[in-house]
Enzyme design. Structure first.
Site, PDB file in Angstrom:
ATOM      1  N   HIS A 243     -13.664  -2.615  -1.236  1.00  0.00           N
ATOM      2  CA  HIS A 243     -12.718  -2.233  -0.181  1.00  0.00           C
ATOM      3  C   HIS A 243     -13.082  -2.900   1.149  1.00  0.00           C
ATOM      4  O   HIS A 243     -12.927  -2.323   2.225  1.00  0.00           O
ATOM      5  CB  HIS A 243     -12.685  -0.713  -0.014  1.00  0.00           C
ATOM      6  CG  HIS A 243     -11.319  -0.178   0.305  1.00  0.00           C
ATOM      7  ND1 HIS A 243     -10.490   0.371  -0.636  1.00  0.00           N
ATOM      8  CD2 HIS A 243     -10.621  -0.112   1.469  1.00  0.00           C
ATOM      9  CE1 HIS A 243      -9.361   0.771  -0.082  1.00  0.00           C
ATOM     10  NE2 HIS A 243      -9.419   0.471   1.197  1.00  0.00           N
TER      11      HIS A 243
ATOM     12  N   TYR B 173      -2.403   5.060  -4.108  1.00  0.00           N
ATOM     13  CA  TYR B 173      -3.455   6.029  -3.835  1.00  0.00           C
ATOM     14  C   TYR B 173      -3.037   7.287  -4.590  1.00  0.00           C
ATOM     15  O   TYR B 173      -2.054   7.942  -4.242  1.00  0.00           O
ATOM     16  CB  TYR B 173      -3.554   6.317  -2.330  1.00  0.00           C
ATOM     17  CG  TYR B 173      -4.275   5.251  -1.557  1.00  0.00           C
ATOM     18  CD1 TYR B 173      -5.562   4.864  -1.902  1.00  0.00           C
ATOM     19  CD2 TYR B 173      -3.685   4.643  -0.452  1.00  0.00           C
ATOM     20  CE1 TYR B 173      -6.233   3.885  -1.188  1.00  0.00           C
ATOM     21  CE2 TYR B 173      -4.349   3.671   0.276  1.00  0.00           C
ATOM     22  CZ  TYR B 173      -5.629   3.297  -0.103  1.00  0.00           C
ATOM     23  OH  TYR B 173      -6.294   2.334   0.604  1.00  0.00           O
TER      24      TYR B 173
ATOM     25  N   THR C 211      -5.979   2.125  -6.758  1.00  0.00           N
ATOM     26  CA  THR C 211      -7.237   2.061  -6.031  1.00  0.00           C
ATOM     27  C   THR C 211      -8.113   3.241  -6.431  1.00  0.00           C
ATOM     28  O   THR C 211      -7.726   4.398  -6.277  1.00  0.00           O
ATOM     29  CB  THR C 211      -6.991   2.063  -4.513  1.00  0.00           C
ATOM     30  OG1 THR C 211      -6.287   0.866  -4.161  1.00  0.00           O
ATOM     31  CG2 THR C 211      -8.292   2.104  -3.744  1.00  0.00           C
TER      32      THR C 211
ATOM     33  N   SER D 215       0.816  -1.208   0.000  1.00  0.00           N
ATOM     34  CA  SER D 215       0.000   0.000   0.000  1.00  0.00           C
ATOM     35  C   SER D 215       0.849   1.257   0.000  1.00  0.00           C
ATOM     36  O   SER D 215       1.900   1.321   0.642  1.00  0.00           O
ATOM     37  CB  SER D 215      -0.901  -0.001   1.236  1.00  0.00           C
ATOM     38  OG  SER D 215      -1.596   1.220   1.360  1.00  0.00           O
TER      39      SER D 215
ATOM     40  N   LYS E  93      -8.394  -1.117  -9.024  1.00  0.00           N
ATOM     41  CA  LYS E  93      -9.041  -1.813  -7.904  1.00  0.00           C
ATOM     42  C   LYS E  93     -10.245  -1.003  -7.419  1.00  0.00           C
ATOM     43  O   LYS E  93     -10.151   0.215  -7.246  1.00  0.00           O
ATOM     44  CB  LYS E  93      -8.035  -1.984  -6.765  1.00  0.00           C
ATOM     45  CG  LYS E  93      -8.569  -2.708  -5.537  1.00  0.00           C
ATOM     46  CD  LYS E  93      -7.430  -2.915  -4.538  1.00  0.00           C
ATOM     47  CE  LYS E  93      -7.901  -3.625  -3.279  1.00  0.00           C
ATOM     48  NZ  LYS E  93      -8.678  -2.734  -2.397  1.00  0.00           N
TER      49      LYS E  93
END
Length: 382
Positions: free
Chosen positions: A281, A148, A174, A126, A257
């Site tokens: 999520h 992100y 994402t 992440s 995603k």
């Protein structure tokens, strides 16, 4: 060596009165973790948006499907290995991107990376990790990087350059978290790790981010650094057209995603993406949303011949993974389960969770008459 040999290892250990340190029924991990972990840290991982209706729907969707075992199919030599977008893995299981893991264990993502590497299971790191992508890369085996997408395009490009240099092969973008949802479990304790400097390590180590703060972060400008993170975390102005910008800056495969609608899956294919993750999520973003598993078959039918379709949201056990794979997913992403394992036992806890999941998946499939992933189909389900 078979993935399910872990079962024999456990039974043989019992001859010397050695029993597993952690639960082997992975569906009980959450309850055990709630008993043992810091309440704020547990709440952050376990929590969901609003009333938790979406998280519950994810689990209920799995319960609506039942496996239909078939007999006399020669499953004496199971092999669940697959290749997903150029990444080889011993079974179609990957570690989903979970941020701020140092709230569960001091070694955080590095411990997860070591456990995954020992089993050759790919880890998706992440952006919100509590260790830098370079630190994690040193400990990791197969690795993908989850973005992100920040407002600052220069920062986004810097993240991509760093990930590529550190050997991350695939980019996972994402789409569903350009801002955080209403999460009562965190709100009730007024707990957001990022504001405490946890989960911002990739930002605080980035030259573009640091340039806005005079080149370094000090005690004097630490609050300014947090506020700069807040201002840049997500970009709600993004559209499908913006994916062309990413496509021009990442040479490897790109996966988006958070796809839950077949039309969005079509748009991802049209934008030149290589794969999608059908995901809500884990119920953390929209309360009352559709269960991810309910959307999986129609999305596979829509774009499965053009994109790699992966699945995330609600997978707890090997049986769950088998159902998602039978519905057409090329691989499943597991999140909360390995996070609980990390909190309970660090690297050893993560490895235990992964070995249990892989063993149960192989046993479930072989006992249903399936020895290769390519043999899976919806005829395995009722």
């Amino acid at each position: 060596m078979s993935l399910s040999d872990f079962q024999n290892e456990i039974y043989l250990g019992g001859l010397g009165d050695v029993r597993p340190e952690f639960p082997t029924d992975l569906s009980t991990l959450e309850a055990v973790a709630e008993e043992r972990l810091d309440p704020q840290a547990f709440g952050y991982v376990a929590g969901a948006a609003g009333s938790g209706a979406t998280a519950r729907a994810n689990r209920e969707a799995f319960d609506r499907w039942r496996l239909v075992p078939r007999m006399l199919r020669d499953v004496s030599r199971p092999d669940l290995s697959v290749n997903v977008l150029g990444t080889r893995m011993p079974a179609p299981v990957m570690l989903a991107p979970v941020g701020v893991l140092s709230i569960l264990h001091p070694e955080g993502e590095v411990a997860v990376a070591r456990a995954a590497a020992a089993l050759d299971v790919p880890m998706i790191l992440s952006t919100a990790a509590s260790r830098t992508m370079e630190e994690v890369a040193e400990a990791a085996g197969p690795r993908w990087y989850q973005l992100y997408w920040p407002k600052d395009r220069g920062l986004a490009e810097s993240f991509l350059r760093r990930a590529e240099a550190a050997g991350y092969s695939t980019l996972v973008v994402t789409l569903d978290t350009f801002k955080l949802a209403w999460r009562p479990r965190d709100l009730d304790t007024a707990y957001l790790p990022f504001l405490r400097g946890i989960g911002v390590q990739n930002y605080f180590s980035d030259p573009v981010f640091l340039s806005a703060l005079g080149g370094e972060i000090t005690e004097e400008n630490r609050i300014d650094a947090i506020l700069h993170w807040v201002a840049n975390f997500g970009d709600p102005s993004l559209t499908w057209d913006d994916l062309a910008w990413l496509r021009g800056r990442w040479a490897g495969p790109i996966v988006v995603k958070g796809v839950q609608h077949p039309d969005d899956a079509r748009r991802a294919a049209h934008a030149g993406m290589d794969g999608i993750v059908v995901s809500n999520h884990g119920g953390r973003q929209v309360d009352g949303a559709v269960a991810a598993l309910d959307q999986l078959p129609k999305i596979v039918d829509t774009v499965g011949d053009r994109l790699s379709v992966l699945f995330d949201s609600g997978v707890r056990t090997g049986s769950d993974a088998a159902k998602a794979l039978a519905l057409g997913a090329e691989a499943v992403l597991v999140g909360r389960q390995y996070a609980y394992g990390l909190g309970l036992g660090g690297e050893a806890g993560v490895r235990h969770v992964l070995r249990c999941l892989l063993a149960e998946l192989e046993l479930t499939l072989t006992l249903c008459g399936v020895s290769r992933v390519g043999e899976l189909g919806r005829d395995l389900l009722a």
